[in-house]
Scaffold this motif. Sequence first.
Motif, mmCIF file in Angstrom:
data_model
loop_
_atom_site.group_PDB
_atom_site.id
_atom_site.type_symbol
_atom_site.label_atom_id
_atom_site.label_comp_id
_atom_site.label_asym_id
_atom_site.label_seq_id
_atom_site.Cartn_x
_atom_site.Cartn_y
_atom_site.Cartn_z
ATOM 1 N N TRP A 108 37.913 71.240 19.352
ATOM 2 C CA TRP A 108 36.635 71.538 20.006
ATOM 3 C C TRP A 108 35.513 71.287 19.021
ATOM 4 N N TRP A 109 34.399 70.784 19.548
ATOM 5 C CA TRP A 109 33.203 70.567 18.736
ATOM 6 C C TRP A 109 31.991 70.862 19.612
ATOM 7 N N PRO A 110 30.979 71.547 19.097
ATOM 8 C CA PRO A 110 29.844 71.960 19.931
ATOM 9 C C PRO A 110 28.957 70.798 20.371
ATOM 10 N N SER A 111 28.246 71.026 21.462
ATOM 11 C CA SER A 111 27.297 70.035 21.974
ATOM 12 C C SER A 111 26.002 70.690 22.447
ATOM 13 N N SER A 112 25.739 71.917 21.976
ATOM 14 C CA SER A 112 24.492 72.614 22.276
ATOM 15 C C SER A 112 24.363 73.797 21.336
ATOM 16 N N ASN A 113 23.255 74.525 21.444
ATOM 17 C CA ASN A 113 23.066 75.743 20.660
ATOM 18 C C ASN A 113 23.501 76.984 21.421
ATOM 19 N N THR A 114 24.260 76.803 22.476
ATOM 20 C CA THR A 114 24.771 77.919 23.266
ATOM 21 C C THR A 114 26.285 77.975 23.152
ATOM 22 N N TYR A 115 26.816 79.179 22.947
ATOM 23 C CA TYR A 115 28.261 79.345 22.887
ATOM 24 C C TYR A 115 28.668 80.548 23.724
ATOM 25 N N LEU A 116 29.489 80.310 24.723
ATOM 26 C CA LEU A 116 29.965 81.351 25.639
ATOM 27 C C LEU A 116 28.813 82.193 26.172
ATOM 28 N N GLY A 117 27.764 81.505 26.548
ATOM 29 C CA GLY A 117 26.605 82.152 27.149
ATOM 30 C C GLY A 117 25.614 82.735 26.159
ATOM 31 N N VAL A 118 25.901 82.646 24.864
ATOM 32 C CA VAL A 118 25.007 83.189 23.842
ATOM 33 C C VAL A 118 24.154 82.066 23.275
ATOM 34 N N GLN A 119 22.835 82.225 23.335
ATOM 35 C CA GLN A 119 21.919 81.263 22.761
ATOM 36 C C GLN A 119 21.739 81.581 21.284
ATOM 37 N N VAL A 120 22.086 80.637 20.421
ATOM 38 C CA VAL A 120 22.100 80.876 18.980
ATOM 39 C C VAL A 120 20.853 80.289 18.337
ATOM 40 N N THR A 121 20.204 81.073 17.491
ATOM 41 C CA THR A 121 19.091 80.560 16.710
ATOM 42 C C THR A 121 19.663 79.713 15.579
ATOM 43 N N ASN A 122 19.341 78.431 15.609
ATOM 44 C CA ASN A 122 19.952 77.482 14.688
ATOM 45 C C ASN A 122 18.926 77.012 13.661
ATOM 46 N N PRO A 123 19.119 77.335 12.378
ATOM 47 C CA PRO A 123 18.133 76.947 11.357
ATOM 48 C C PRO A 123 18.039 75.442 11.154
ATOM 49 N N TYR A 124 19.007 74.697 11.665
ATOM 50 C CA TYR A 124 19.008 73.244 11.500
ATOM 51 C C TYR A 124 18.541 72.506 12.750
ATOM 52 N N GLY A 125 18.001 73.221 13.710
ATOM 53 C CA GLY A 125 17.485 72.570 14.907
ATOM 54 C C GLY A 125 18.482 72.618 16.050
ATOM 55 N N THR A 126 18.458 71.584 16.866
ATOM 56 C CA THR A 126 19.258 71.558 18.087
ATOM 57 C C THR A 126 20.520 70.730 17.918
ATOM 58 N N CYS A 127 21.648 71.314 18.281
ATOM 59 C CA CYS A 127 22.904 70.568 18.362
ATOM 60 C C CYS A 127 22.853 69.761 19.647
ATOM 61 N N ALA A 128 22.781 68.454 19.540
ATOM 62 C CA ALA A 128 22.532 67.585 20.694
ATOM 63 C C ALA A 128 23.732 67.531 21.639
ATOM 64 N N SER A 129 23.451 67.106 22.869
ATOM 65 C CA SER A 129 24.463 67.107 23.928
ATOM 66 C C SER A 129 25.625 66.150 23.654
ATOM 67 N N ASP A 130 25.399 65.132 22.810
ATOM 68 C CA ASP A 130 26.503 64.231 22.475
ATOM 69 C C ASP A 130 27.315 64.729 21.274
ATOM 70 N N GLY A 131 26.948 65.920 20.738
ATOM 71 C CA GLY A 131 27.727 66.569 19.700
ATOM 72 C C GLY A 131 27.913 65.773 18.427
ATOM 73 N N PRO A 132 26.852 65.311 17.787
ATOM 74 C CA PRO A 132 27.038 64.577 16.530
ATOM 75 C C PRO A 132 27.558 65.501 15.431
ATOM 76 N N VAL A 133 28.206 64.934 14.433
ATOM 77 C CA VAL A 133 28.645 65.723 13.286
ATOM 78 C C VAL A 133 27.474 65.767 12.305
ATOM 79 N N ASP A 134 26.516 66.620 12.623
ATOM 80 C CA ASP A 134 25.319 66.761 11.798
ATOM 81 C C ASP A 134 25.169 68.218 11.398
ATOM 82 N N LEU A 135 24.067 68.543 10.737
ATOM 83 C CA LEU A 135 23.872 69.900 10.249
ATOM 84 C C LEU A 135 23.807 70.918 11.380
ATOM 85 N N ALA A 136 23.078 70.585 12.444
ATOM 86 C CA ALA A 136 22.909 71.535 13.541
ATOM 87 C C ALA A 136 24.230 71.848 14.228
#
Length: 277
Positions: A108-136
């Motif tokens: 599994w790899w994330p594709s947003s700043n939300t996990y199981l309905g929890v919106q996470v404050t991400n210091p690296y910005g937005t984890c994009a919908s295509d789920g890049p392997v980046d800081l966010a």
Amino acid sequence: MAYNGVKTACTFVALLGLLVTGTAPVSAATPSPSKDPVGNDISWPQCNKSLPTGQAFGIVGVTGGLANNTNPCLSDQLAWAARSSGQTKQPKVALYVNTANPGHAGSWWPSSNTYLGVQVTNPYGTCASDGPVDLACSYMYGYAKAYDDARRGVANPGNYFWWLDVETGNSWQTNTALNRATLEGMVDYFKSITAGHTDADGKKAGVGIYSTKSQWATIAGTVASSSSLAGLPSWLAGARTLRGAKSNCSLSGLTPGSRVTVTQYVSSGLDYDYSCI
């Protein structure tokens, strides 16, 4: 969890050219609890095996060798740890979890700043919908794994001290900044649930890092003083004897401002832990 790699799953070697490092266990006389109040750490490799007795404190692996599974003997091992004598300033029962950044090679790899309905404050910005392997997205992966760890069967998870097991035997990126982001995500989650909490004996809950100097440098590289990793207690592996573990208490911690509070050595195939505080 010993430096020789028993904490990590031996069947899943680190990605992207990282190597497992360590030394074989060294036989030594089991210390006398009355003279040397040491603890032990155990996890899935000790399932259905005889466990140490008379330990001053116990540190139990919540995960089963990977960052995304559960120790099948967790309940029994927590009960074992609760029988610790409590002869040191360490919590009688502490926990540790495996860590990793597998990127797209993971299950599994994330594709947003939300996990199981929890919106996470991400210091690296937005984890994009295509789920890049980046800081966010790396931060989100770490946050999500810590979120899962707190729900693996530990009652009142915010009342424990959680150690992050950082070893090259798990899967990591060659870019250490991505790995740091994952560990920061885990730290931030555990800080959020442990802040201001204590265990039944009044020992502070919190989060720290387990590793060796060499493995930490390979995985995490240089940590900035502004990182949430800075200042966390360090649990250093690598000693061969109790005497060596005591000596390692004088070493610098793994991150800026960190203090070594626990050191580990191996005796007769078991992990022993010395409290530096």
